[in-house]
Design a protein around this motif. Structure first.
Motif, PDB file in Angstrom:
ATOM      1  N   LYS A   1       3.964 -14.489   6.904  1.00  0.00           N
ATOM      2  CA  LYS A   1       3.682 -15.737   6.192  1.00  0.00           C
ATOM      3  C   LYS A   1       4.859 -16.190   5.333  1.00  0.00           C
ATOM      4  O   LYS A   1       5.164 -17.369   5.275  1.00  0.00           O
ATOM      5  N   THR A   2       5.506 -15.240   4.632  1.00  0.00           N
ATOM      6  CA  THR A   2       6.503 -15.628   3.629  1.00  0.00           C
ATOM      7  C   THR A   2       7.920 -15.191   3.981  1.00  0.00           C
ATOM      8  O   THR A   2       8.868 -15.661   3.357  1.00  0.00           O
ATOM      9  N   GLY A   3       8.057 -14.251   4.913  1.00  0.00           N
ATOM     10  CA  GLY A   3       9.374 -13.715   5.220  1.00  0.00           C
ATOM     11  C   GLY A   3       9.904 -12.787   4.142  1.00  0.00           C
ATOM     12  O   GLY A   3      11.051 -12.361   4.183  1.00  0.00           O
ATOM     13  N   GLN A   4       9.076 -12.441   3.153  1.00  0.00           N
ATOM     14  CA  GLN A   4       9.492 -11.598   2.029  1.00  0.00           C
ATOM     15  C   GLN A   4       8.791 -10.252   2.105  1.00  0.00           C
ATOM     16  O   GLN A   4       7.613 -10.190   2.428  1.00  0.00           O
ATOM     17  N   MET A   5       9.518  -9.185   1.780  1.00  0.00           N
ATOM     18  CA  MET A   5       8.914  -7.854   1.776  1.00  0.00           C
ATOM     19  C   MET A   5       8.483  -7.410   0.393  1.00  0.00           C
ATOM     20  O   MET A   5       7.680  -6.519   0.254  1.00  0.00           O
ATOM     21  N   GLY A   6       9.087  -8.009  -0.638  1.00  0.00           N
ATOM     22  CA  GLY A   6       8.819  -7.524  -1.993  1.00  0.00           C
ATOM     23  C   GLY A   6       7.461  -7.943  -2.513  1.00  0.00           C
ATOM     24  O   GLY A   6       6.828  -8.846  -1.986  1.00  0.00           O
ATOM     25  N   VAL A   7       7.012  -7.256  -3.554  1.00  0.00           N
ATOM     26  CA  VAL A   7       5.802  -7.633  -4.280  1.00  0.00           C
ATOM     27  C   VAL A   7       6.180  -7.742  -5.761  1.00  0.00           C
ATOM     28  O   VAL A   7       7.197  -7.202  -6.160  1.00  0.00           O
ATOM     29  N   PRO A   8       5.420  -8.413  -6.587  1.00  0.00           N
ATOM     30  CA  PRO A   8       4.208  -9.142  -6.216  1.00  0.00           C
ATOM     31  C   PRO A   8       4.518 -10.455  -5.497  1.00  0.00           C
ATOM     32  O   PRO A   8       5.551 -11.060  -5.709  1.00  0.00           O
TER      33      PRO A   8
ATOM     34  N   MET B   1       2.330  -6.569   6.898  1.00  0.00           N
ATOM     35  CA  MET B   1       2.878  -7.248   8.074  1.00  0.00           C
ATOM     36  C   MET B   1       2.503  -8.728   8.041  1.00  0.00           C
ATOM     37  O   MET B   1       3.324  -9.596   8.320  1.00  0.00           O
ATOM     38  N   GLU B   2       1.247  -9.003   7.682  1.00  0.00           N
ATOM     39  CA  GLU B   2       0.768 -10.384   7.609  1.00  0.00           C
ATOM     40  C   GLU B   2       1.562 -11.163   6.558  1.00  0.00           C
ATOM     41  O   GLU B   2       1.968 -12.299   6.776  1.00  0.00           O
ATOM     42  N   LEU B   3       1.788 -10.515   5.413  1.00  0.00           N
ATOM     43  CA  LEU B   3       2.528 -11.127   4.315  1.00  0.00           C
ATOM     44  C   LEU B   3       3.949 -11.473   4.762  1.00  0.00           C
ATOM     45  O   LEU B   3       4.433 -12.566   4.512  1.00  0.00           O
ATOM     46  N   MET B   4       4.599 -10.537   5.445  1.00  0.00           N
ATOM     47  CA  MET B   4       5.969 -10.770   5.906  1.00  0.00           C
ATOM     48  C   MET B   4       6.020 -11.929   6.901  1.00  0.00           C
ATOM     49  O   MET B   4       6.959 -12.714   6.895  1.00  0.00           O
TER      50      MET B   4
END
Length: 76
Positions: free
Chosen positions: A47-54, A42-45
């Protein structure tokens, strides 16, 4: 000193490739597995608006996906 964090999942082949790339260049990094920490996803989304990894954060810059050239550019 570079501050590198790689956000990964257990099943992502590109995550393994990015870790192997960093290991091969002797670049230390912290790994955050978002499968084991859904709140980090959730934090990553946010910050970046992206769901994919890496996704790799290098000194506050984000590189999405397996992109060694962008990673090396961000490390300079």
């Amino acid at each position: 000193m570079n501050n590198v964090t790689v956000y990964t999942t257990n099943t992502c082949p590109y995550c393994t490739m990015i870790k192997n790339f960093l290991d091969g260049k002797n670049i230390p990094y912290k790994e955050v597995n978002v499968e084991e920490s859904p709140e980090m996803m959730m934090e990553l989304m946010q910050k970046t608006g992206q769901m994919g990894v890496p996704q790799t954060e290098i000194n506050g810059q984000w590189v999405v996906g397996y992109d060694p050239n962008s990673i090396m550019a961000a490390l300079r």
